[in-house]
Design a protein around this motif. Structure first.
Motif, mmCIF file in Angstrom:
data_model
loop_
_atom_site.group_PDB
_atom_site.id
_atom_site.type_symbol
_atom_site.label_atom_id
_atom_site.label_comp_id
_atom_site.label_asym_id
_atom_site.label_seq_id
_atom_site.Cartn_x
_atom_site.Cartn_y
_atom_site.Cartn_z
ATOM 1 N N LEU A 161 0.818 -1.214 0.000
ATOM 2 C CA LEU A 161 0.000 0.000 0.000
ATOM 3 C C LEU A 161 0.855 1.269 0.000
ATOM 4 O O LEU A 161 0.354 2.343 -0.371
ATOM 5 N N SER A 162 2.123 1.148 0.357
ATOM 6 C CA SER A 162 2.985 2.335 0.363
ATOM 7 C C SER A 162 3.229 2.861 -1.051
ATOM 8 O O SER A 162 3.659 4.006 -1.227
ATOM 9 N N PHE A 163 2.946 2.055 -2.065
ATOM 10 C CA PHE A 163 3.176 2.480 -3.447
ATOM 11 C C PHE A 163 2.074 3.379 -3.983
ATOM 12 O O PHE A 163 2.265 4.049 -4.995
ATOM 13 N N VAL A 164 0.917 3.382 -3.345
ATOM 14 C CA VAL A 164 -0.228 4.095 -3.909
ATOM 15 C C VAL A 164 -0.618 5.267 -3.018
ATOM 16 O O VAL A 164 -0.550 5.188 -1.791
ATOM 17 N N ASP A 165 -1.012 6.373 -3.668
ATOM 18 C CA ASP A 165 -1.537 7.534 -2.954
ATOM 19 C C ASP A 165 -3.050 7.333 -2.824
ATOM 20 O O ASP A 165 -3.795 7.531 -3.779
ATOM 21 N N ILE A 166 -3.477 6.933 -1.641
ATOM 22 C CA ILE A 166 -4.900 6.619 -1.426
ATOM 23 C C ILE A 166 -5.774 7.826 -1.775
ATOM 24 O O ILE A 166 -6.864 7.683 -2.345
ATOM 25 N N ALA A 167 -5.280 9.020 -1.483
ATOM 26 C CA ALA A 167 -6.075 10.228 -1.728
ATOM 27 C C ALA A 167 -6.325 10.473 -3.207
ATOM 28 O O ALA A 167 -7.272 11.183 -3.575
ATOM 29 N N ALA A 168 -5.491 9.890 -4.069
ATOM 30 C CA ALA A 168 -5.653 10.094 -5.515
ATOM 31 C C ALA A 168 -6.652 9.125 -6.132
ATOM 32 O O ALA A 168 -7.045 9.286 -7.292
ATOM 33 N N LEU A 169 -7.065 8.113 -5.390
ATOM 34 C CA LEU A 169 -8.009 7.132 -5.926
ATOM 35 C C LEU A 169 -9.391 7.744 -6.061
ATOM 36 O O LEU A 169 -9.817 8.543 -5.221
ATOM 37 N N ARG A 170 -10.109 7.383 -7.110
ATOM 38 C CA ARG A 170 -11.506 7.770 -7.255
ATOM 39 C C ARG A 170 -12.351 6.497 -7.221
ATOM 40 O O ARG A 170 -11.819 5.386 -7.336
ATOM 41 N N PRO A 171 -13.646 6.612 -7.043
ATOM 42 C CA PRO A 171 -14.471 5.395 -6.970
ATOM 43 C C PRO A 171 -14.309 4.518 -8.220
ATOM 44 O O PRO A 171 -14.485 4.987 -9.344
ATOM 45 N N LEU A 172 -13.947 3.292 -7.990
ATOM 46 C CA LEU A 172 -13.799 2.316 -9.073
ATOM 47 C C LEU A 172 -14.388 0.984 -8.639
ATOM 48 O O LEU A 172 -14.273 0.592 -7.469
#
Length: 456
Positions: A161-172
């Motif tokens: 999970l350290s590889f992804v910016d959670i805040a940049a995710l949109r509903p998918l």
């Protein structure tokens, strides 16, 4: 004592038909040889869901314990969990008993040394093979034992999970096909961790429970005949994309919202773009089979593309030698500097989801221009009596017309408007052909037809 050749040793891993090529006695010998050659005191051990994997893993453990080693046992897991645990726990090496996507009557092992570094195929792997064949083992040492290390999964999930910016995710809405391999339980822990961090992702699972009889077929989504169930499920579930895993989930494969399979080389380009945005000027490693889309993506993003020989041992070493942040192969192996320079099948889909979130585009839209600009054939396999002779024949016919020639891995010829790579498989008795072009699908079809006719 015997020095009968062990045919299960391949270029950089172990893969063999169950019975004469690979059995518990051979696995025990390999474990003991590995422990003795590396002088390993602590070794991570994991296995996939195949019916023979537990017994083979136990035999490997017995061989290792004869060298006095402590076995850090992960149990059922993905190969990448062995890689992670080896580095994270500071172990002297790691072994995953897995045949990945091979037929039912096969099994094998993937091996790393301290720091999850690959074993040198020409030296260390050959030394292990020679000792396992000769059985000229040193006297057994005391102290060998098995320790449960399954709790390491929590740290592995944090690293993924350290590889992804959670805040940049949109509903998918993501369809996930675990193929009844090892991926399901690990994916569930990752999904729970994402939910705990309020990631706006929704998952539909299929073929999710591990089942070594593989009731839905051996999980190898790269094969066209294995793709329709996932493609149909994407449409049925109205998902934004699908992710399908192979047996030990060190590879993941993508389908867009229209159910179209995404060839691996385009995924390499997407991930290269992601990392060049995160680290301007980043070095990206790619394999020699299909390169045009990747090189164009890296150049457009201001990065530096470096070619390395196909195969996980070679890509990993290239990452270590160059300090590259990421490396990818068209076969869907993706390597990450911050994952001990190893491959992961769980990191890529999170990065693609992040890219979709940042861009506001569907996966199909992200890929449309690349597909049009750089059409490719996909990998085509031939069974030929003599791989070297077949490559030599193609070279004699085509090389005089080529603008450039490269032998990093097999034979690569570039003709300006189109390009080809022809190489022998590292793991199977096959000749592999890839053809790509610069916006000329007609030339791809023509070249495939001509070259295929030579091997008919």
């Amino acid at each position: 004592m015997t020095d009968a050749p062990l045919t299960c040793f391949k270029a950089y891993d172990i893969r063999g038909r169950l019975g004469a090529e690979l059995n518990e006695d051979i696995a025990r010998r390999i474990g003991r040889a590995y422990g003795q050659v590396l002088g390993a005191r602590r070794v991570v051990l994991g296995r996939d869901i195949r019916p023979t994997s537990a017994a083979l893993a136990q035999a490997v453990a017995e061989g290792l314990m004869a060298t006095g080693a402590e076995i850090l046992d992960l149990g059922l897991c993905g190969t990448e969990e062995v890689y992670f645990a080896t580095g994270h726990l500071g172990a002297d090496g790691g072994i995953c008993v897995t045949a990945s996507h091979n037929p039912m009557d096969y099994n094998g092992m993937k091996l790393v040394q301290a720091g999850s570094a690959p074993l040198d195929p020409a030296t260390t792997m050959q030394a292990i093979r020679a000792l396992a064949e000769s059985q000229a083992f040193a006297a057994p040492l005391p102290g060998g034992r098995i320790t449960d290390a399954s709790a390491t999964r929590a740290a592995y999930v944090d690293r993924v999970l350290s590889f992804v910016d959670i805040a940049a995710l949109r509903p998918l809405h993501i369809l996930v096909n675990a193929g009844n391999g090892a991926a399901g339980p690990t994916f569930d822990v990752i999904a729970d961790a994402l939910a705990a961090r309020n990631a706006p992702l929704r998952f539909t699972r299929m073929h999710h429970s591990p089942d070594g009889s593989f009731p839905n077929g051996i999980p190898n989504p790269l094969l066209p005949e294995n793709q329709p169930p996932t493609a149909q499920a994407v449409l049925r579930e109205k998902a934004d994309m699908a992710v399908a895993f192979d047996g030990d989930f060190d590879r993941c494969f993508f389908f867009d919202h229209d159910g179209q399979f995404v060839p691996g080389e385009y995924v390499v380009g997407l991930l290269a773009e992601v990392f060049c945005a995160k680290e301007p000027g980043a070095t990206i490693i790619h394999d020699p089979r299909v390169i045009l889309a990747t090189q164009a993506a890296v150049a457009a993003a201001g990065g530096r593309a470096v070619m390395a020989r196909t195969g996980h041992a070679f890509l990993k070493q290239a990452l270590r030698d160059t300090g590259a942040v990421y490396g990818g192969e068209m076969s869907a192996h993706h390597y990450f500097r911050d994952f001990f320079a190893c491959d992961s099948g769980m990191v890529p889909w999170l990065l693609v989801a992040e890219l979709m979130g940042r861009s506001g585009q569907s996966l199909a839209d992200l890929l449309a221009a690349r597909r049009a600009a750089f059409p490719s054939s996909g990998e085509i396999n031939f069974r030929v009596p003599d791989v070297r002779a077949a490559i030599a024949e193609v070279e004699s016919r085509y090389a005089p017309r080529a603008e450039s020639r490269d032998t990093t891995d097999g034979l690569s010829l570039d003709f300006g408007t189109w390009r080809m790579n022809l190489r022998g498989s590292n793991t199977e008795p096959l000749l592999r052909l890839n053809v790509e072009s610069r916006a000329r699908p007609d030339l791809v079809a023509q070249a495939v037809a001509e070259i295929s006719a030579l091997f008919a």
